[in-house]
Motif scaffolding. Structure first.
Motif, PDB file in Angstrom:
ATOM      1  N   ASP A  65       0.835  -1.201   0.000  1.00 36.31           N
ATOM      2  CA  ASP A  65       0.000   0.000   0.000  1.00 36.31           C
ATOM      3  C   ASP A  65       0.871   1.253   0.000  1.00 36.31           C
ATOM      4  O   ASP A  65       0.572   2.225  -0.682  1.00 36.31           O
ATOM      5  N   ARG A  66       1.952   1.250   0.774  1.00 39.27           N
ATOM      6  CA  ARG A  66       2.867   2.400   0.820  1.00 39.27           C
ATOM      7  C   ARG A  66       3.609   2.563  -0.515  1.00 39.27           C
ATOM      8  O   ARG A  66       3.864   3.676  -0.944  1.00 39.27           O
ATOM      9  N   PRO A  69       0.551   4.009  -3.491  1.00 37.36           N
ATOM     10  CA  PRO A  69      -0.601   4.671  -2.870  1.00 37.36           C
ATOM     11  C   PRO A  69      -1.790   4.732  -3.823  1.00 37.36           C
ATOM     12  O   PRO A  69      -1.630   4.946  -5.019  1.00 37.36           O
ATOM     13  N   GLY A  70      -2.944   4.526  -3.271  1.00 36.03           N
ATOM     14  CA  GLY A  70      -4.157   4.578  -4.085  1.00 36.03           C
ATOM     15  C   GLY A  70      -4.551   3.239  -4.661  1.00 36.03           C
ATOM     16  O   GLY A  70      -5.650   3.086  -5.172  1.00 36.03           O
ATOM     17  N   THR A  72      -5.906  -0.448  -4.459  1.00 30.04           N
ATOM     18  CA  THR A  72      -6.916  -0.938  -3.517  1.00 30.04           C
ATOM     19  C   THR A  72      -6.781  -2.427  -3.270  1.00 30.04           C
ATOM     20  O   THR A  72      -6.611  -3.215  -4.192  1.00 30.04           O
ATOM     21  N   ASP A 157      -6.906   4.892   3.621  1.00 32.06           N
ATOM     22  CA  ASP A 157      -5.677   5.453   4.159  1.00 32.06           C
ATOM     23  C   ASP A 157      -5.422   4.669   5.443  1.00 32.06           C
ATOM     24  O   ASP A 157      -6.086   4.887   6.460  1.00 32.06           O
ATOM     25  N   GLU A 159      -3.260   4.675   7.650  1.00 29.55           N
ATOM     26  CA  GLU A 159      -2.788   5.383   8.840  1.00 29.55           C
ATOM     27  C   GLU A 159      -3.885   6.184   9.531  1.00 29.55           C
ATOM     28  O   GLU A 159      -3.735   6.565  10.685  1.00 29.55           O
ATOM     29  N   HIS A 160      -4.996   6.446   8.822  1.00 28.02           N
ATOM     30  CA  HIS A 160      -6.024   7.315   9.405  1.00 28.02           C
ATOM     31  C   HIS A 160      -7.439   6.763   9.371  1.00 28.02           C
ATOM     32  O   HIS A 160      -8.253   7.098  10.226  1.00 28.02           O
ATOM     33  N   ASP A 161      -7.774   5.970   8.364  1.00 25.48           N
ATOM     34  CA  ASP A 161      -9.158   5.539   8.170  1.00 25.48           C
ATOM     35  C   ASP A 161      -9.535   4.347   9.047  1.00 25.48           C
ATOM     36  O   ASP A 161      -8.722   3.445   9.258  1.00 25.48           O
ATOM     37  N   HIS A 183     -10.535  -3.232   4.338  1.00 29.04           N
ATOM     38  CA  HIS A 183      -9.254  -3.435   3.669  1.00 29.04           C
ATOM     39  C   HIS A 183      -8.785  -4.855   3.977  1.00 29.04           C
ATOM     40  O   HIS A 183      -9.017  -5.383   5.055  1.00 29.04           O
TER      41      HIS A 183
END
Length: 186
Positions: A65-66, A69-70, A72, A157, A159-161, A183
């Motif tokens: 993922d890193r 990015p984007g 899925t 995301d 780290e945040h979602d 995810h």
């Protein structure tokens, strides 16, 4: 008994072994279908301040993922709900699901070079509502399918979602489609 009688020899061996057992063990062994008690030590609680490591598969997905990015790695699940919908009960059920399953409220962050999991407090699940019931009947299904596909493609995301997204599409007064997207890392 002769050495040529294997059944008698086996029976004698079992009787000898049964005699060596305690009375409790004999009762358990003699009770058909009895399952012997197994003592399992309790799983120790983890230190809440310690970082939670990722499994090998989680770390692989995190690094993929890193690196891209984007992209899925989403897992969508959809179900058709026919009949009267109790929206408040649905909300309570989804909120309870997130309270019960820490993975759905976990984010993935870097600590130095190593990613780890951070369990966040439970929060109400946000349900994205879409109403296609005002469209002509022949267009509703296609519009709903497109909305489901678009919703499933939105990247997380990590780290945040929150690791659960929910969409509810209204096709009619008693016809809905519920979609849960998580995810693959969870």
């Amino acid at each position: 008994m002769t050495e040529l009688d294997p059944v008698a020899a086996r029976r004698a061996e079992l009787e000898r072994r049964m005699a060596a057992l305690s009375p409790e063990q004999r009762v358990r062994m003699a009770t058909p279908g009895a399952i012997p008690a197994i003592v399992v030590p309790p799983i120790p609680l983890r230190d809440p301040s310690a970082p939670i490591p990722l499994s090998f598969a989680q770390e692989l997905l995190y690094r993929l993922d890193r690196a891209s990015p984007g992209s899925t790695y989403n897992v969508p699940r959809s179900v058709r709900l026919e009949g009267a919908l109790d929206a408040e009960a649905l909300q309570r059920a989804l909120d309870a699901l997130v309270v019960r399953h820490a993975a759905l409220r976990t984010v993935f962050v870097l600590a130095g070079d190593d990613p780890h999991q951070v369990e966040r407090p439970a929060a109400p699940v946000v349900i994205e509502h879409t109403d296609v019931s005002t469209l002509p009947a022949e267009e509703r299904e296609a519009a709903a399918r497109q909305k489901l596909a678009d919703f499933a493609r939105v990247p997380f995301d990590l780290e945040h979602d929150a690791q659960l997204r929910v969409s509810l599409i209204k096709l009619g007064p008693e016809d809905h489609v519920l979609q849960l997207v998580s995810h693959h890392v969870v």
